[in-house]
Scaffold this motif. Structure first.
Motif, PDB file in Angstrom:
ATOM      1  N   ASP A  25     -11.990   1.411  52.002  1.00 34.39           N
ATOM      2  CA  ASP A  25     -13.103   1.696  51.304  1.00 34.39           C
ATOM      3  C   ASP A  25     -14.084   2.082  52.823  1.00 34.39           C
ATOM      4  OD1 ASP A  25     -15.615   2.336  50.530  1.00 34.39           O
ATOM      5  OD2 ASP A  25     -15.871   0.663  49.524  1.00 34.39           O
ATOM      6  N   LYS A  28     -16.844   0.145  53.952  1.00 33.40           N
ATOM      7  CA  LYS A  28     -16.534  -1.129  54.631  1.00 33.40           C
ATOM      8  C   LYS A  28     -16.452  -0.939  56.147  1.00 33.40           C
ATOM      9  CE  LYS A  28     -14.881  -3.710  50.588  1.00 33.40           C
ATOM     10  NZ  LYS A  28     -13.831  -4.369  49.817  1.00 33.40           N
ATOM     11  N   ASN A  30     -17.901  -1.199  59.195  1.00 35.62           N
ATOM     12  CA  ASN A  30     -19.234  -1.588  59.909  1.00 35.62           C
ATOM     13  C   ASN A  30     -19.335  -1.110  61.253  1.00 35.62           C
ATOM     14  OD1 ASN A  30     -19.829  -2.890  57.624  1.00 35.62           O
ATOM     15  ND2 ASN A  30     -19.193  -4.972  58.168  1.00 35.62           N
ATOM     16  N   LYS A  81     -23.832  -8.192  60.600  1.00 34.71           N
ATOM     17  CA  LYS A  81     -23.395  -7.008  59.821  1.00 34.71           C
ATOM     18  C   LYS A  81     -24.326  -6.265  59.541  1.00 34.71           C
ATOM     19  CE  LYS A  81     -21.618 -10.142  56.762  1.00 34.71           C
ATOM     20  NZ  LYS A  81     -20.674 -10.463  55.566  1.00 34.71           N
ATOM     21  N   GLU A 317     -13.451  -1.458  60.976  1.00 34.67           N
ATOM     22  CA  GLU A 317     -13.846  -2.448  59.974  1.00 34.67           C
ATOM     23  C   GLU A 317     -15.084  -3.454  60.518  1.00 34.67           C
ATOM     24  OE1 GLU A 317     -10.068  -1.015  58.712  1.00 34.67           O
ATOM     25  OE2 GLU A 317     -10.903  -1.820  60.614  1.00 34.67           O
ATOM     26  N   GLN A 320     -16.630  -8.160  58.989  1.00 38.17           N
ATOM     27  CA  GLN A 320     -16.678  -8.050  57.438  1.00 38.17           C
ATOM     28  C   GLN A 320     -17.471  -9.173  56.770  1.00 38.17           C
ATOM     29  OE1 GLN A 320     -15.351  -5.374  55.452  1.00 38.17           O
ATOM     30  NE2 GLN A 320     -15.382  -4.376  57.626  1.00 38.17           N
TER      31      GLN A 320
END
Length: 320
Positions: A25, A28, A30, A81, A317, A320
């Motif tokens: 996705d 996601k 980051n 995050k 990513e 997470q």
């Protein structure tokens, strides 16, 4: 039989593959962690259950082939995050003796005050210089702490260039002694007085760092001191280790490869809530990124049993 084999071969070519392929996705992804503007030369400070991220604001237009940087920015996070943007806390114009270039910097806290060591272009002494700003808050506003430069180009003679006094990093040891490291092509080192705005002894040169380019960063982990730095050009990140902050330093190798679409590579290494992190920039993210339109990213950092650091894997990513 030949016709049967031919027919089967055609069938295999025609029938679509039904093997499941994992889909990632994009929401996601980051990295980069800062998406609202271009940022480079990250430096992080852990203070009271938050991480404060300081960076230079890359303002160069698309296809512009040099840095345009007039201010530094600050973000904060409680989980690595989600990052909150704060008002611009410091500009090059806040130093009356400087004429521009908000290059690499670092903020460190001591006795409830926050000291920001910055790289700027001096307006009367040729070359880059290091100044200090101070604030009562990690998000500023900051003001010039000295009214003059702490380091000017005429103070260092280890290399004959005008941009060797850049990329300051400061570490306060467990005995309270603060140390300043900085440099380009030559890595400089000096002790700081307790007031954090004066040198406490001569400027020294660290010789044990092969292919040192710039961007020194000091951190400590389980009794070992680590001096990481930008290596060669385009830049990778390499590092050395020592049992003393004054050395001798033992070169340990490459920590991070060339960052995508960026000639420079500038790191910050921190521990936060039981995990180590490697913070860096690249030029490959956000539309139209480049060496002069960079973006800050973060990935996890791990150590081997002997204290050496595992090579950092840069990911889309991120955390997470």
């Amino acid at each position: 039989m030949k016709n049967l084999i031919t027919s089967l071969s055609l069938l295999i070519l025609i029938v679509p593959c039904t093997t499941a392929v994992a889909q990632i996705d994009p929401a996601k992804f980051n990295n980069p962690i800062i998406k609202d503007q271009y940022t480079g030369d990250p430096a992080a400070l852990v203070y009271k259950d938050k991480v404060y991220l300081y960076a230079g604001h890359d303002e160069a237009p698309k296809d512009f082939h040099f840095y345009k940087m007039n201010e530094w920015v600050v973000y904060s996070s409680s989980d690595m995050k989600k990052w909150e943007s704060h008002p611009v806390p410091l500009k090059t114009t806040d130093f009356a003796w400087a004429k521009g270039d908000a290059w690499a910097s670092q903020v460190i806290e001591r006795n409830g005050k926050f000291y920001w060591y910055v790289t700027v272009e001096h307006n009367s002494v040729q070359g880059k210089a290091i100044g200090i700003a101070v604030s009562d808050s990690p998000t500023g506003p900051f003001k010039d702490a000295l009214g003059k430069a702490l380091i000017t180009n005429d103070m260092t003679k280890f290399t004959d260039i005008s941009w060797d006094d850049i990329d300051p990093t400061v570490y306060i040891d467990t005995d309270g002694q603060a140390s300043l490291f900085w440099g380009n092509t030559a890595c400089h080192y000096a002790k700081l007085k307790n007031n954090m705005i004066e040198l406490d002894g001569p400027i020294q040169h660290i010789k044990e760092l092969p292919h040192f380019t710039e961007a020194p960063w000091i951190h400590k982990h389980k009794g070992w001191y680590y001096l990481s730095y930008a290596y060669e050009f385009p830049e990778k990140i390499a590092y050395a280790m020592s049992k003393s902050i004054t050395g001798p330093w033992e070169f340990k190798g490459i920590l991070n490869e060339i960052a995508g679409n960026s000639n420079t590579n500038h790191q910050s290494i921190i521990d936060f809530k039981g995990q180590s992190y490697f913070i860096y920039h690249n030029g490959a993210t956000i539309p139209d990124g480049s060496s002069f339109r960079r973006s800050v990213c973060v990935d996890k950092l791990y150590y081997n049993k002997d204290g050496t650091m595992k090579r950092v894997v840069m990911t889309s990513e991120g955390i997470q």
